[in-house]
Design an enzyme around this catalytic site. Structure first.
Site, mmCIF file in Angstrom:
data_model
loop_
_atom_site.group_PDB
_atom_site.id
_atom_site.type_symbol
_atom_site.label_atom_id
_atom_site.label_comp_id
_atom_site.label_asym_id
_atom_site.label_seq_id
_atom_site.Cartn_x
_atom_site.Cartn_y
_atom_site.Cartn_z
ATOM 1 N N ASN A 183 25.288 -25.107 -4.240
ATOM 2 C CA ASN A 183 26.559 -25.347 -3.546
ATOM 3 C C ASN A 183 26.845 -26.830 -3.666
ATOM 4 O OD1 ASN A 183 28.665 -25.686 -1.767
ATOM 5 N ND2 ASN A 183 27.462 -25.239 0.077
ATOM 6 N N GLY A 187 21.332 -30.478 4.986
ATOM 7 C CA GLY A 187 21.577 -31.874 4.658
ATOM 8 C C GLY A 187 20.809 -32.856 5.522
ATOM 9 N N LYS A 202 29.430 -28.475 -2.855
ATOM 10 C CA LYS A 202 30.290 -29.031 -1.798
ATOM 11 C C LYS A 202 31.370 -29.911 -2.440
ATOM 12 C CE LYS A 202 26.484 -28.424 1.357
ATOM 13 N NZ LYS A 202 25.804 -28.811 2.592
ATOM 14 N N GLU A 250 29.847 -25.486 7.349
ATOM 15 C CA GLU A 250 30.820 -26.589 7.330
ATOM 16 C C GLU A 250 32.242 -26.056 7.490
ATOM 17 O OE1 GLU A 250 29.271 -28.427 3.760
ATOM 18 O OE2 GLU A 250 27.447 -28.883 4.879
ATOM 19 N N GLU A 264 21.268 -19.901 6.886
ATOM 20 C CA GLU A 264 21.159 -21.360 6.832
ATOM 21 C C GLU A 264 21.181 -21.932 8.247
ATOM 22 O OE1 GLU A 264 22.828 -22.959 2.854
ATOM 23 O OE2 GLU A 264 24.528 -22.514 4.128
ATOM 24 N N SER A 271 18.100 -27.826 3.163
ATOM 25 C CA SER A 271 17.136 -28.800 2.636
ATOM 26 C C SER A 271 16.078 -28.174 1.718
ATOM 27 C CB SER A 271 16.481 -29.594 3.771
ATOM 28 O OG SER A 271 17.473 -30.343 4.477
ATOM 29 N N HIS A 318 30.516 -20.611 5.329
ATOM 30 C CA HIS A 318 29.555 -21.717 5.343
ATOM 31 C C HIS A 318 29.706 -22.481 6.661
ATOM 32 C CE1 HIS A 318 27.570 -25.478 4.449
ATOM 33 N NE2 HIS A 318 26.905 -24.829 3.519
HETATM 34 P P1 PGA Z 1 21.369 -28.726 1.694
HETATM 35 O O1 PGA Z 1 22.679 -27.798 1.901
HETATM 36 O O2 PGA Z 1 20.524 -28.033 0.662
HETATM 37 O O3 PGA Z 1 21.914 -30.042 1.214
HETATM 38 O O4 PGA Z 1 20.686 -28.809 3.013
HETATM 39 C C1 PGA Z 1 22.581 -26.393 1.923
HETATM 40 C C2 PGA Z 1 23.947 -25.783 2.142
HETATM 41 O O5 PGA Z 1 24.737 -26.317 2.929
HETATM 42 O O6 PGA Z 1 24.275 -24.738 1.529
#
Ligand code: PGA
Length: 251
Positions: free
Chosen positions: A9, A173, A11, A97, A167, A212, A95
């Site tokens: 992903n 992140g 982003k 976000e 998640e 992560s 997601h």
């Molecule tokens: P990350 O993000 O691997 O940077 O923690 C995962 C995601 O938001 O899908």
């Protein structure tokens, strides 16, 4: 036996040059780990470039979101019909976000899930609890409610043609990964919650872990019985690191 799926992903990160380098850098990893499906979710504007670069590869791709509408006066949106025309196999829906920053409710996410599926995309339903919810011991109730919204709208068998990504928001992140034991416990819970309604669906659906994931922890996470791969943010932006994540899913 469920196939492993490792999905990047990206982003809001990419340039024309980085997309070319990244896709070209993943071709070998996809070939060397042929049991693993490798997928990427670029920002929508880069989808045509990804379509061209992946044409002769096994790499699949999807969008990071799609609108609840398929056309009309909805400025700034992309529809499932458009994404399908550009060869997307998947779209993420829900997601964290989008849920947190864009205020998407589980009902809106369920509508997006339905419209994606109706138009030939495989929705990747992202679910997970915040840090406060985790600390309050509410994880299972939160993910059940997020799943329930989709089951209410589209029925349990809709998950035959979908992917679930668990998640924990506190792990996205932040560099804080859920331990393989915590992740496995929640994945197993999700699967048993589904099995109470339809055992075949529960057995079939791929449940990815996200938060992560990196080369150093992927094999241990993906080695858990109910973790079928990963949804990977930061570590998917570097071909060498993402290749290590992919290798971790190769049994
Ligand atoms: P990350 O993000 O691997 O940077 O923690 C995962 C995601 O938001 O899908």
């Amino acid at each position: 036996m469920r196939q492993a799926l490792v999905m990047g992903n990206w982003k809001l990160n990419a340039t024309k040059a980085s997309v070319e380098a990244l896709i070209n850098g993943l071709v070998d990893a996809a070939k060397d780990n042929a049991t693993v499906e490798v997928a990427v979710c670029p920002p929508a504007v880069f989808i045509p470039q990804v379509e061209a670069l992946t044409a002769d590869t096994a790499i699949t791709y999807g969008a990071q979101d799609c609108d609840v509408n398929t056309s009309g006066a909805f400025t700034g949106e992309n529809s499932a019909v458009m994404l399908k025309e550009f060869g997307c196999k998947y779209t993420l829906v829900g997601h964290s976000e989008r849920r947190v920053i864009h205020g998407e409710s589980s009902e809106v996410v369920a509508d997006k899930f339905a419209v994606a599926q109706e138009n030939g995309l495989v929705p990747v339903l992202c679910i997970g609890e915040t840090l406060e919810q985790f600390e309050a011991g509410e994880t299972k109730a939160v993910v059940e409610a997020q799943l329930q919204a989709v089951v209410t709208k589209s029925g349990i068998t809709s998950l035959n043609n979908a992917v679930i990504a668990y998640e924990p928001v506190w792990a996205i992140g932040t560099g804080k990964t859920a331990t393989p034991e915590i992740a496995q416990e929640i994945h197993a819970h999700i699967r048993s919650w589904l099995a109470e309604q339809d055992a075949a669906v529960a057995n079939k659906v791929q449940i990815l872990y996200g938060g992560s994931v990196k080369g150093a922890n992927s094999a241990e996470l993906f080695g858990q019985a109910d973790i079928d791969g990963g949804l990977v943010g930061g570590a998917s932006l570097d071909a060498v690191e993402f290749s290590k994540v992919i290798a971790g899913a190769s049994a």
